[in-house]
Design a protein around this motif. Sequence first.
Motif, PDB file in Angstrom:
ATOM      1  N   LEU A 110     -33.384 -43.926 -22.659  1.00 46.34           N
ATOM      2  CA  LEU A 110     -33.174 -43.488 -21.280  1.00 46.34           C
ATOM      3  C   LEU A 110     -32.339 -42.223 -21.223  1.00 46.34           C
ATOM      4  CD1 LEU A 110     -32.439 -46.810 -19.378  1.00 46.34           C
ATOM      5  CD2 LEU A 110     -34.571 -45.574 -19.609  1.00 46.34           C
ATOM      6  N   LEU A 111     -31.358 -42.119 -22.136  1.00 45.68           N
ATOM      7  CA  LEU A 111     -30.507 -40.928 -22.131  1.00 45.68           C
ATOM      8  C   LEU A 111     -31.253 -39.719 -22.649  1.00 45.68           C
ATOM      9  CD1 LEU A 111     -27.168 -42.326 -23.583  1.00 45.68           C
ATOM     10  CD2 LEU A 111     -27.688 -41.792 -21.230  1.00 45.68           C
ATOM     11  N   GLN A 146     -13.182 -45.750 -22.559  1.00 45.72           N
ATOM     12  CA  GLN A 146     -14.195 -45.297 -23.518  1.00 45.72           C
ATOM     13  C   GLN A 146     -15.469 -44.906 -22.771  1.00 45.72           C
ATOM     14  OE1 GLN A 146     -15.191 -48.499 -26.063  1.00 45.72           O
ATOM     15  NE2 GLN A 146     -15.896 -47.200 -27.748  1.00 45.72           N
ATOM     16  N   SER A 155     -18.363 -37.687 -29.971  1.00 43.78           N
ATOM     17  CA  SER A 155     -18.924 -38.948 -29.477  1.00 43.78           C
ATOM     18  C   SER A 155     -18.698 -40.078 -30.481  1.00 43.78           C
ATOM     19  CB  SER A 155     -20.403 -38.784 -29.144  1.00 43.78           C
ATOM     20  OG  SER A 155     -21.110 -38.348 -30.256  1.00 43.78           O
ATOM     21  N   LEU A 162     -22.516 -49.962 -29.000  1.00 43.20           N
ATOM     22  CA  LEU A 162     -22.997 -50.933 -28.015  1.00 43.20           C
ATOM     23  C   LEU A 162     -23.914 -51.954 -28.668  1.00 43.20           C
ATOM     24  CD1 LEU A 162     -23.816 -48.407 -25.190  1.00 43.20           C
ATOM     25  CD2 LEU A 162     -21.888 -49.968 -25.295  1.00 43.20           C
ATOM     26  N   ILE A 198     -36.004 -35.032 -12.631  1.00 34.53           N
ATOM     27  CA  ILE A 198     -35.324 -35.114 -13.925  1.00 34.53           C
ATOM     28  C   ILE A 198     -33.819 -35.188 -13.723  1.00 34.53           C
ATOM     29  CG2 ILE A 198     -34.989 -33.969 -16.131  1.00 34.53           C
ATOM     30  CD1 ILE A 198     -37.748 -32.681 -15.678  1.00 34.53           C
ATOM     31  N   ILE A 223     -26.220 -36.903 -30.818  1.00 35.31           N
ATOM     32  CA  ILE A 223     -25.122 -37.024 -29.846  1.00 35.31           C
ATOM     33  C   ILE A 223     -25.230 -38.367 -29.132  1.00 35.31           C
ATOM     34  CG2 ILE A 223     -24.030 -36.020 -27.817  1.00 35.31           C
ATOM     35  CD1 ILE A 223     -25.261 -33.358 -28.530  1.00 35.31           C
ATOM     36  N   ALA A 224     -26.443 -38.650 -28.639  1.00 35.48           N
ATOM     37  CA  ALA A 224     -26.627 -39.895 -27.891  1.00 35.48           C
ATOM     38  C   ALA A 224     -26.473 -41.112 -28.802  1.00 35.48           C
ATOM     39  CB  ALA A 224     -27.985 -39.903 -27.213  1.00 35.48           C
ATOM     40  N   SER A 264     -37.754 -24.162 -17.223  1.00 36.07           N
ATOM     41  CA  SER A 264     -38.944 -24.603 -17.945  1.00 36.07           C
ATOM     42  C   SER A 264     -39.988 -25.138 -16.978  1.00 36.07           C
ATOM     43  CB  SER A 264     -38.584 -25.644 -19.007  1.00 36.07           C
ATOM     44  OG  SER A 264     -38.127 -26.816 -18.411  1.00 36.07           O
ATOM     45  N   LEU A 320     -31.163 -47.923 -24.044  1.00 34.70           N
ATOM     46  CA  LEU A 320     -30.293 -46.958 -23.368  1.00 34.70           C
ATOM     47  C   LEU A 320     -30.440 -45.577 -24.015  1.00 34.70           C
ATOM     48  CD1 LEU A 320     -28.159 -46.601 -21.218  1.00 34.70           C
ATOM     49  CD2 LEU A 320     -26.440 -47.192 -22.891  1.00 34.70           C
ATOM     50  N   LEU A 347     -22.926 -41.870 -29.133  1.00 40.21           N
ATOM     51  CA  LEU A 347     -22.343 -42.502 -27.950  1.00 40.21           C
ATOM     52  C   LEU A 347     -22.706 -43.973 -27.846  1.00 40.21           C
ATOM     53  CD1 LEU A 347     -22.966 -39.752 -25.263  1.00 40.21           C
ATOM     54  CD2 LEU A 347     -20.808 -40.372 -26.310  1.00 40.21           C
ATOM     55  N   ASN A 395     -28.427 -28.696 -19.986  1.00 41.84           N
ATOM     56  CA  ASN A 395     -29.875 -28.809 -19.863  1.00 41.84           C
ATOM     57  C   ASN A 395     -30.417 -28.474 -18.484  1.00 41.84           C
ATOM     58  OD1 ASN A 395     -32.220 -29.971 -21.518  1.00 41.84           O
ATOM     59  ND2 ASN A 395     -30.352 -30.558 -22.582  1.00 41.84           N
ATOM     60  N   ILE A 403     -42.184 -29.210 -22.813  1.00 43.47           N
ATOM     61  CA  ILE A 403     -42.902 -28.215 -22.007  1.00 43.47           C
ATOM     62  C   ILE A 403     -43.192 -26.963 -22.827  1.00 43.47           C
ATOM     63  CG2 ILE A 403     -42.675 -26.636 -20.058  1.00 43.47           C
ATOM     64  CD1 ILE A 403     -41.212 -28.822 -18.578  1.00 43.47           C
ATOM     65  N   ILE A 445     -37.272 -33.024 -22.224  1.00 41.54           N
ATOM     66  CA  ILE A 445     -38.394 -32.502 -21.434  1.00 41.54           C
ATOM     67  C   ILE A 445     -38.642 -30.999 -21.625  1.00 41.54           C
ATOM     68  CG2 ILE A 445     -39.152 -32.073 -19.048  1.00 41.54           C
ATOM     69  CD1 ILE A 445     -38.153 -34.892 -18.414  1.00 41.54           C
ATOM     70  N   PRO A 446     -37.592 -30.139 -21.604  1.00 46.19           N
ATOM     71  CA  PRO A 446     -37.886 -28.714 -21.798  1.00 46.19           C
ATOM     72  C   PRO A 446     -38.580 -28.426 -23.125  1.00 46.19           C
ATOM     73  CG  PRO A 446     -35.621 -28.998 -21.085  1.00 46.19           C
ATOM     74  CD  PRO A 446     -36.153 -30.362 -21.349  1.00 46.19           C
ATOM     75  N   SER A 467     -16.792 -43.594 -29.819  1.00 46.90           N
ATOM     76  CA  SER A 467     -17.328 -44.911 -30.154  1.00 46.90           C
ATOM     77  C   SER A 467     -16.396 -45.675 -31.078  1.00 46.90           C
ATOM     78  CB  SER A 467     -18.686 -44.766 -30.844  1.00 46.90           C
ATOM     79  OG  SER A 467     -19.662 -44.502 -29.892  1.00 46.90           O
ATOM     80  N   PRO A 521     -35.058 -37.523 -20.692  1.00 41.61           N
ATOM     81  CA  PRO A 521     -34.958 -36.362 -19.792  1.00 41.61           C
ATOM     82  C   PRO A 521     -34.475 -35.102 -20.494  1.00 41.61           C
ATOM     83  CG  PRO A 521     -33.536 -38.160 -19.039  1.00 41.61           C
ATOM     84  CD  PRO A 521     -34.214 -38.644 -20.239  1.00 41.61           C
ATOM     85  N   VAL A 522     -33.620 -35.276 -21.514  1.00 43.73           N
ATOM     86  CA  VAL A 522     -33.071 -34.106 -22.200  1.00 43.73           C
ATOM     87  C   VAL A 522     -34.148 -33.397 -23.035  1.00 43.73           C
ATOM     88  CG1 VAL A 522     -31.323 -33.396 -23.865  1.00 43.73           C
ATOM     89  CG2 VAL A 522     -30.787 -35.140 -22.215  1.00 43.73           C
TER      90      VAL A 522
END
Lengths: 252, 222
Positions: free
Chosen positions: B165-166, A154, B216, B156, A134, B148-149, A176, B162, B152, A169, B176, B172-173, B220, B169-170
């Motif tokens: 993709l960002l 930017q 963010s 674009l 991860i 947030i993402a 986790s 994208l 950002l 995280n 779980i 995942i916790p 932008s 992973p964030v």
Amino acid sequence: MWKWLHPYAKTENAYQLCKTLQPYFWGVAVVALVVGTIWGLAFAPQDYQQGDSFRIIYIHVPSAILSMSTYVAMAVAALVGMVWQWRTAFMAMIAMAPIGAVMTFIALFTGAAWGKPMWGAWWVWDARLTSELILLFLYLGVIALYSAFEDKQQAGKAAGVMALVGVVNVPIIHYSVEWWNTLHQGATISKFDKPSIAPEMLWPLLLNLLGFAAFIAAVTVMRLRNEIVRREIQRPWVVELAQQELGGRNAV
Amino acid sequence: MNALLNGVFKRDLALAYRQKSELVQPLMFLLMVVTLFPLGIGPGPETLQRIGPGVIWIAAILSSLLGMERLFREDFLDGSLEQMMLSGIPLFLAVGVKVLCHWLVSFVPLLLMSPLLAMFLNLTFDMYVALVATLLLGTPLLSLVGAIAVGLTVGLQRGGLLLALLLIPVFIPLLIFATSAVDSAALQLPYRAQLAIIGAMLMLALATAPFAIGYSLKVSQN
């Protein structure tokens, strides 16, 4: 308190600092890596259970530890950039990102190579492997976000936000997945009071850890120098620098 | 200031109400993804019960990623986001209101649809209660961190992939802990600990995310 740091916000000073530090970092890296690796791979005693295959820890453990430290360093650089509005801090952050990603990849790869004889599988969904994977995704996300922007100033800020979100995280992800599943052996050297590793095995490991850290630092300052020159290409001092280096040949 | 915030709130709700198809599509996607699992894995009730919580949560995260962009995208393109920044209301409050609207229009329908999903995947009543609890605590977290993402990537050209993709992973916790809570409920074990951790993550996001979103968006907007 932090006043001594402020001149380095100027790219020219940061460039000079990198130039001064680079040989020292390379020196420490080469010496520590050569001595540590040869000592670890050839002279350290065998493990009574794992035989010679334990020797991969001399690569695996430093890269795994430093893959996480590099991420934290990136987040610190991003925070510095946001708080003091330094462009150089964002440049340093993005200089570190690919190195950290490669360290993460090395840790995963060596872990897989070790896992095959030990656990009988290239990949298991163990907690540490998963959090390392991860972490690699987080690195790739930061790099992908940075490269998606045309305007690199930017881009640095945006990637910085993402690095900070990631660093909040990282511990959450770590714990986790720890609760989720654990097969990996416990940490060997983090318990400094009574490490569960023999000293003659520990010393080369610590040397390699130092060597990896110095190597990362050396590559970071090199990349940072490149980044500064690329970004500041119109500045008079860069033009002058280019003319000096090239000795007047095809001057900019 | 309150009138302005109120205006932002009403405007967002009205816009969502008038673009119903954009709201319905992620939900249809969710339903279809959940349908694929019994077809791909086999309709054995025990298997479905075993994988159910994970499937529902993964589908919820994926479908939320599809609808996430509309949080700021159109406002950014037509300039109303810039006006909102210039209006003098603190940016973190304004984006907080927008995130609240986003949660109301995209996750409350998901909560309403959850009995159907639970039925499809043969969850027991205890598991369903745990699922709703995790969704109630977890989906605001999806909105807050997702924003947030989105902030950002909003400038674009092709930010959609994208964004995923960002964010994956964030998240995942959350995945779980949420699935672990529902699994505990299936075994009649207490799952307050997992809920407490999700709640703690939500509080952390609630306290910090609005500022990060504001920053963010400023990045932008350049």
